[in-house]
Each structure stands twice: as structure tokens, then as C-alpha cells.
Scaffold this active site. Structure first.
Site, PDB file in Angstrom:
ATOM      1  N   ASP A   1       0.842  -1.202   0.000  1.00  0.00           N
ATOM      2  CA  ASP A   1       0.000   0.000   0.000  1.00  0.00           C
ATOM      3  C   ASP A   1       0.881   1.256   0.000  1.00  0.00           C
ATOM      4  OD1 ASP A   1       0.979  -0.592   2.545  1.00  0.00           O
ATOM      5  OD2 ASP A   1      -0.726   0.296   3.587  1.00  0.00           O
TER       6      ASP A   1
ATOM      7  N   HIS B   1       9.508   0.215   9.218  1.00  0.00           N
ATOM      8  CA  HIS B   1       8.579  -0.909   9.342  1.00  0.00           C
ATOM      9  C   HIS B   1       8.655  -1.858   8.143  1.00  0.00           C
ATOM     10  CE1 HIS B   1       6.675   1.123  12.739  1.00  0.00           C
ATOM     11  NE2 HIS B   1       6.519   2.205  11.988  1.00  0.00           N
TER      12      HIS B   1
END
Length: 333
Positions: free
Chosen positions: A25, A257
Site C-alpha cells: 500500500d 517498518h
């Protein structure tokens, strides 16, 4: 720190490059992870599939196509996925306050004219896993909706996929959406519970790990000064991301992340893992909570935890080596 029960040692990887599909995403740290994957000889990125999360799905698709064009990899197909959660609810939360309205730090780069392929992402995942049984690694960097749909549509999917590496969950730490939940799991808790219990070979990297892996402001400056077009691109895109981290966490650094999760595909030995069952709270005040049963206890009464296949959860990380590996590859000319 004490070593948790059932810790798994180094996970050996085969010498040929892994066939990787990135479910993504994009997202600034997704861009980092994608570029890192493309610059890693250990990986053969065969496709990107898109999902909502940092941005809505159509923007994720546009960004994925743009990132591949920037990298000179227009040969890699992009398949667009779900625009809502698995059961059709609208996405409650888009992280434009973290990644900017365009998902790329409000840099608004020139976008690709290329279009995604016609095949819907869950169908594409099923197609590739059946074409290369046991060979496909899916690195899931957003909500797990596309993967859960593939599991529901093809009962053999979980056994045919080689491995699923997931960025998600908050194991024995607070979440980043609320105290209970990490963003990707919160985005579709039902899909996450389906994947964690499907029986596939699953490796999970939660924010208990990724909040230990970061680049400082100096590291970002080094990216900008490098001879790498990737480093310069990420330096420009990261200004917005760094501002968010200063305001939300009061740190002069950014958490890595998605790229740290991609490192687990390249060199899993840089983390250690514990095994056990993971379930997800689907609603209520703890919606999105990932609960890890890492014990050898035999429960007296039958519960929803009985018979759940184990997964691997990252519990320690060599922070410096992971951050250095990412920086080294993304600043190389």
C-alpha cells in the site's frame, strides 16, 4: 533479555533467488521496501499486488506502477486488490497524516502511464501459487485482505504458498493505531485472523521489532548525499515522514517498518523467532489486537485456541545490522 519459549534459530534459505510477490500500500516505507527488494540479489520480485492502508487502493496501484517505472522495472506486473475490507466495510483509516495525501510524502512525482493487469489481486495470487507451488514468498506490507480472499477462494492456497512474511501486529507492546492494535491488522482484523490460522508457513514481524529499527536524521542526510537515485528519492519523500515521527514520537528518526520486514525475506537470520498460535480480536475496544500463545500449556477445556497451526513471530532483531543493510543497498549507485 530472556529468550522466549520455542525460539527458532536461523531459518535457512535456498541459494536461488526467492520468487517474491509484494502485497503493498505504498507508502513511503513501502517504497523503501520495494526498492530494497529490487536491489537484493536474494529476491526475484515477480509482481506487486495492491491494497488500501497508507493510501486508498487506486492510489496504491498508481504509486506501485510509478515506483517500478522509476526503478526501471516496468517488466514487473501490478495487480490491483480490494478497496474495502474482506466483508465490504469501508476502510476506516487512511494514513495520509503519516505518508502525505499522495502516499509519497506530498512529493507528487510524475506518474506512470502504465496500467495494472486485468486480473484481480487475490485471483493473481492464486494463479501464481498454483503455477509455482512451494516457491512463492508473499511479503504482505498492508492489511491482509487480498491474502484472506485467496485462502477462502482456494482451499489449497495455504499449503501451496512457500511462505507468507507479514508486517503486522504488536506483540507485548502497544499498537500504533491505539494501545491494542497495529495499523495493518486493524485495517482488516477478520482477514488477519484467517491468515494467522490458515496453516501456511507464516513469519510475522510486528512493531515490537520495527520500532527498534530506525534511521536517524543523519542517516537520511546520507541518503540524500549518496550517488544512488533511490537514496535521493527516498530522502525527498521522507521529509514528511520524519516530521510525523517528530510530532508523534518526539524523535529525530524514522521507523523502518516495511523495509525491516523485507530484510526478513533477504536474511531471516537477523531476527530470532518464537513459535505459537496467533489470534486476532475482531471487534470491541481491543479490535485488531494480536494475541500470541507462546506456551506449551495443554488447556483443560476446548477453546478457540485448540488446533490452531503455529506461526513464527519475530522476538529479537539485530537492529544495527538490519538498518545498515538497508542503508548500504539503498545508497549504492
Amino acid at each position: 533479555m530472556a529468550v522466549p519459549e520455542n525460539v527458532v534459530g536461523t531459518i535457512k534459505q535456498s541459494s536461488p533467488p526467492k520468487k517474491v510477490i509484494i502485497d503493498t500500500d505504498p507508502g513511503i516505507d513501502d517504497a523503501m521496501a520495494i526498492f530494497f527488494a529490487l536491489k537484493s540479489p536474494e529476491l526475484d520480485v515477480i509482481a506487486l499486488t495492491t491494497i488500501y492502508g497508507n493510501v486508498r487502493t487506486p492510489t496504491a496501484t498508481v504509486n506501485a506502477l510509478h515506483l517500478l517505472e522509476f526503478a526501471g522495472r516496468e517488466d514487473i506486473p501490478v495487480s490491483e486488490g480490494f478497496r474495502t475490507s474482506l466483508r465490504g466495510e469501508l476502510k476506516e483509516r487512511i494514513a495520509d497524516f503519516v505518508h502525505g495525501a499522495d502516499g509519497l510524502g506530498n512529493t507528487y512525482p510524475t506518474l506512470s502511464d502504465r496500467k495494472p493487469i486485468d486480473t484481480f489481486a487475490p485471483d493473481y495470487l492464486i494463479q501464481k501459487v498454483n503455477e509455482f507451488p512451494g516457491e512463492i514468498t508473499i511479503v504482505a506490507l498492508g492489511p491482509l485482505t487480498n491474502l484472506a480472499a485467496a485462502v477462502e477462494c482456494d482451499p489449497t492456497f495455504a499449503k501451496k504458498v512457500g511462505q507468507i512474511i507479514i508486517l503486522g501486529g504488536a506483540f507485548q507492546v502497544n499498537g500504533n493505531v491505539n494501545p491494542a492494535a497495529e495499523a495493518n491488522i486493524y485495517g482488516d482484523p477478520e482477514a488477519a485472523d484467517i491468515i494467522f490460522t490458515c496453516g501456511a508457513d507464516i513469519l510475522v514481524v510486528g512493531i515490537n521489532i520495527t520500532h527498534q529499527v530506525y534511521w536517524t536524521g543523519k542517516d537520511l542526510e546520507d541518503l540524500g548525499r549518496s550517488d544512488s537515485k533511490f537514496g535521493k528519492y527516498l530522502y525527498a519523500a521522507s521529509h514528511f515522514y520524519a516530521t510525523y515521527h517528530r510530532e508523534a514520537y518526539d524523535i529525530d528518526a524514522i521507523y523502518l517498518h516495511d523495509p525491516a520486514t523485507m530484510v526478513a525475506a533477504v536474511d531471516p537470520s537477523l531476527m530470532t523467532y518464537a513459535t505459537g498460535a496467533v489470534r486476532v480480536q475482531k471487534d470491541g475496544i481491543c479490535k485488531g489486537l494480536t494475541l500470541f500463545n507462546n506456551s506449551n500449556k495443554v488447556w483443560h477445556d476446548p477453546t478457540d485456541w485448540c488446533g490452531i497451526p503455529p506461526v513464527k513471530v519475530a522476538v529479537t532483531v539485530d537492529r544495527e545490522r538490519v538498518a545498515s543493510l538497508l542503508k548500504e543497498r539503498l545508497t549504492a549507485p
